[in-house]
Design a protein around this motif. Structure first.
Motif, PDB file in Angstrom:
ATOM      1  N   TYR A   1       0.860  -1.193   0.000  1.00  0.00           N
ATOM      2  CA  TYR A   1       0.000   0.000   0.000  1.00  0.00           C
ATOM      3  C   TYR A   1       0.890   1.234   0.000  1.00  0.00           C
ATOM      4  CZ  TYR A   1      -3.558   3.268   1.993  1.00  0.00           C
ATOM      5  OH  TYR A   1      -4.408   4.311   2.239  1.00  0.00           O
ATOM      6  N   VAL A   2       0.585   2.162  -0.903  1.00  0.00           N
ATOM      7  CA  VAL A   2       1.334   3.419  -0.992  1.00  0.00           C
ATOM      8  C   VAL A   2       0.344   4.566  -1.018  1.00  0.00           C
ATOM      9  CG1 VAL A   2       2.935   4.809  -2.343  1.00  0.00           C
ATOM     10  CG2 VAL A   2       3.248   2.335  -2.236  1.00  0.00           C
ATOM     11  N   THR A   3       0.502   5.514  -0.107  1.00  0.00           N
ATOM     12  CA  THR A   3      -0.404   6.651  -0.062  1.00  0.00           C
ATOM     13  C   THR A   3       0.242   7.776   0.731  1.00  0.00           C
ATOM     14  OG1 THR A   3      -2.713   7.269   0.342  1.00  0.00           O
ATOM     15  CG2 THR A   3      -1.620   6.023   2.074  1.00  0.00           C
ATOM     16  N   PHE A   4      -0.501   8.846   0.909  1.00  0.00           N
ATOM     17  CA  PHE A   4      -0.094   9.937   1.787  1.00  0.00           C
ATOM     18  C   PHE A   4      -0.817   9.782   3.119  1.00  0.00           C
ATOM     19  CE2 PHE A   4       0.482  11.333  -2.534  1.00  0.00           C
ATOM     20  CZ  PHE A   4       1.733  11.919  -2.498  1.00  0.00           C
ATOM     21  N   ASP A   5      -0.180  10.234   4.176  1.00  0.00           N
ATOM     22  CA  ASP A   5      -0.751  10.118   5.509  1.00  0.00           C
ATOM     23  C   ASP A   5      -2.024  10.958   5.586  1.00  0.00           C
ATOM     24  OD1 ASP A   5      -1.400  10.385   8.231  1.00  0.00           O
ATOM     25  OD2 ASP A   5       0.684  10.127   8.834  1.00  0.00           O
TER      26      ASP A   5
ATOM     27  N   THR B   1      -7.602  -7.196   5.987  1.00  0.00           N
ATOM     28  CA  THR B   1      -6.222  -7.676   5.993  1.00  0.00           C
ATOM     29  C   THR B   1      -5.400  -6.891   7.006  1.00  0.00           C
ATOM     30  OG1 THR B   1      -6.451  -8.134   3.617  1.00  0.00           O
ATOM     31  CG2 THR B   1      -4.224  -8.201   4.531  1.00  0.00           C
ATOM     32  N   ARG B   2      -4.601  -7.588   7.789  1.00  0.00           N
ATOM     33  CA  ARG B   2      -3.771  -6.942   8.793  1.00  0.00           C
ATOM     34  C   ARG B   2      -2.303  -6.924   8.360  1.00  0.00           C
ATOM     35  NH1 ARG B   2      -6.049  -6.005  13.560  1.00  0.00           N
ATOM     36  NH2 ARG B   2      -4.018  -5.985  14.606  1.00  0.00           N
ATOM     37  N   GLY B   3      -1.586  -5.900   8.822  1.00  0.00           N
ATOM     38  CA  GLY B   3      -0.141  -5.855   8.625  1.00  0.00           C
ATOM     39  C   GLY B   3       0.296  -5.667   7.186  1.00  0.00           C
ATOM     40  N   ILE B   4      -0.416  -4.841   6.420  1.00  0.00           N
ATOM     41  CA  ILE B   4      -0.053  -4.611   5.021  1.00  0.00           C
ATOM     42  C   ILE B   4       1.190  -3.726   4.971  1.00  0.00           C
ATOM     43  CG2 ILE B   4      -0.798  -3.632   2.815  1.00  0.00           C
ATOM     44  CD1 ILE B   4      -3.717  -4.034   3.877  1.00  0.00           C
TER      45      ILE B   4
END
Length: 369
Positions: free
Chosen positions: A145-149, A321-324
């Motif tokens: 997963y890639v995003t902005f906070d 889903t956990r821990g991605i």
């Protein structure tokens, strides 16, 4: 988060319209020629990219060319990525299913409706195709997963709004024009903003904008003006620049003067020009290059069946889903006094692009010369 008006049900496309739109997406995917699952050699890696908008949207203007450029840099022997863009959830699901059928090696997915796409993400997982959730966290077994906070973005918006409100930040009344309820980022932004605004201002109205569509934001803002009164809106927390523009148009249509400070996000050129003109108070600048680079790096590693733990800066849990393994990127607030040191300095826009003849005097006052 209560809605001030009824949100219309998501528009459904006819089956024929979906088929036509998916066909267009398949035409794009055909250009890259998927070669089946990669064996570790760069030339055999096929990447599918699904975006929630093309053309003039942020994803069409910035993300797509940046993703294509980074893939070419990291994997010069790879075919061009298969790119499909749409603003319709139904079409995106069809496009995703088509890419799975074509056998791409890895997917970069910016989901329009994360919940609705869960079954397709699960199908990709069963087919051995890793999925990198891009910008928005998809449900299902995504591999990265890639995003902005999002919380940080909301805080930036809330802090800027309070600053723009001046003395009215102490007990003044605002309207919140949030994003779509189906988009997890919208709730993330809102939580961040509320962490700053609660206890300081009164939230007169708060809306989830169906589909992030400006016409819905315009209608909601018009309703807020009618309910609260034109003289009783001291600020507008708009989740992005499209919604900010719609809110400002509604304020104009109701002859609200002076305009209250309005926030935004994405640093759209039209929003930057509104900021120069004094019609929008701030926007949030996010480095799309950094986001695209991180997503492609993850996708290439996953396509080659390599771990991505060293690329991740955090782990995130979704509803399923956990821990991605995740990359959460920083953002920055942009107001009239910081345009030159952010957007111009980073090459997002030139002064000539921003400063149309109509804005030249305002640009001069802002130091954009």
């Amino acid at each position: 988060m209560g809605l001030g008006v009824d949100v219309p049900k998501r528009r459904r496309l006819s089956r024929a319209a979906v088929a036509v739109a998916v066909g267009a997406g398949l035409a794009l995917t055909g250009a890259c020629g998927g070669s089946g699952h990669g064996d570790g050699s760069g030339g055999g890696l096929s990447v599918g990219v699904l975006l929630p908008g093309g053309g003039a949207s942020r994803f069409g203007q910035f993300d797509r060319p940046l993703i294509e450029r980074k893939l070419k840099e990291l994997c010069p022997d790879c075919p061009a990525p298969a790119v499909a863009a749409t603003s319709e959830p139904d079409v995106q699901q069809q496009q995703l299913d088509a890419m799975i059928t074509r056998g791409v090696d890895v997917l970069i997915l910016a989901a329009i409706d994360p919940k609705a796409l869960r079954s397709s993400v699960e199908a990709a997982h069963r087919a051995g195709i890793p999925v990198v959730a891009y910008d928005r966290l998809a449900q299902g077994p995504v591999s990265g997963y890639v995003t902005f906070d999002g919380a940080a973005i909301g805080r930036l918006q809330g802090e800027a709004l309070l600053k723009g409100m001046g003395a009215k930040a102490d007990g003044g009344q605002i309207v919140m024009v949030n994003g779509a309820a189906i988009d997890p980022n919208a709730a993330w932004f809102e939580r961040g903003a509320l962490s700053v605004l609660r206890g300081k201002v009164k939230i007169g109205k708060s809306y989830d904008t169906a589909g992030w569509r400006p016409e819905n934001a315009f209608a909601d803002m018009t309703g807020a003006i009618a309910a609260l009164g034109a003289d009783h809106i001291d600020g507008v927390l708009a989740a992005n620049d499209t919604l900010a523009g719609a809110a400002i148009s509604a304020l104009d249509a109701s002859a609200v003067r002076p305009l209250p400070p309005v926030t935004g996000q994405d640093a759209d050129l039209s929003a930057v020009q509104r900021i120069v003109a004094g019609r929008q108070y701030m926007t949030v600048y996010k480095s799309y290059r950094a986001e695209a680079d991180a997503a492609v790096e993850m996708a290439v590693a996953l396509g080659h069946r390599e771990p991505v733990g060293s690329l991740a800066t955090a782990t995130v849990d979704s509803a399923t889903t956990r821990g991605i393994p995740s990359v959460l990127l920083p953002s920055s607030s942009v107001t009239v006094g910081t345009i030159k040191d952010t957007l111009v300095k980073d090459g997002i826009y030139t002064i000539d692009q921003i400063c149309t003849p109509k804005l030249r005097s305002a640009c001069a006052r802002a130091g954009l010369t």
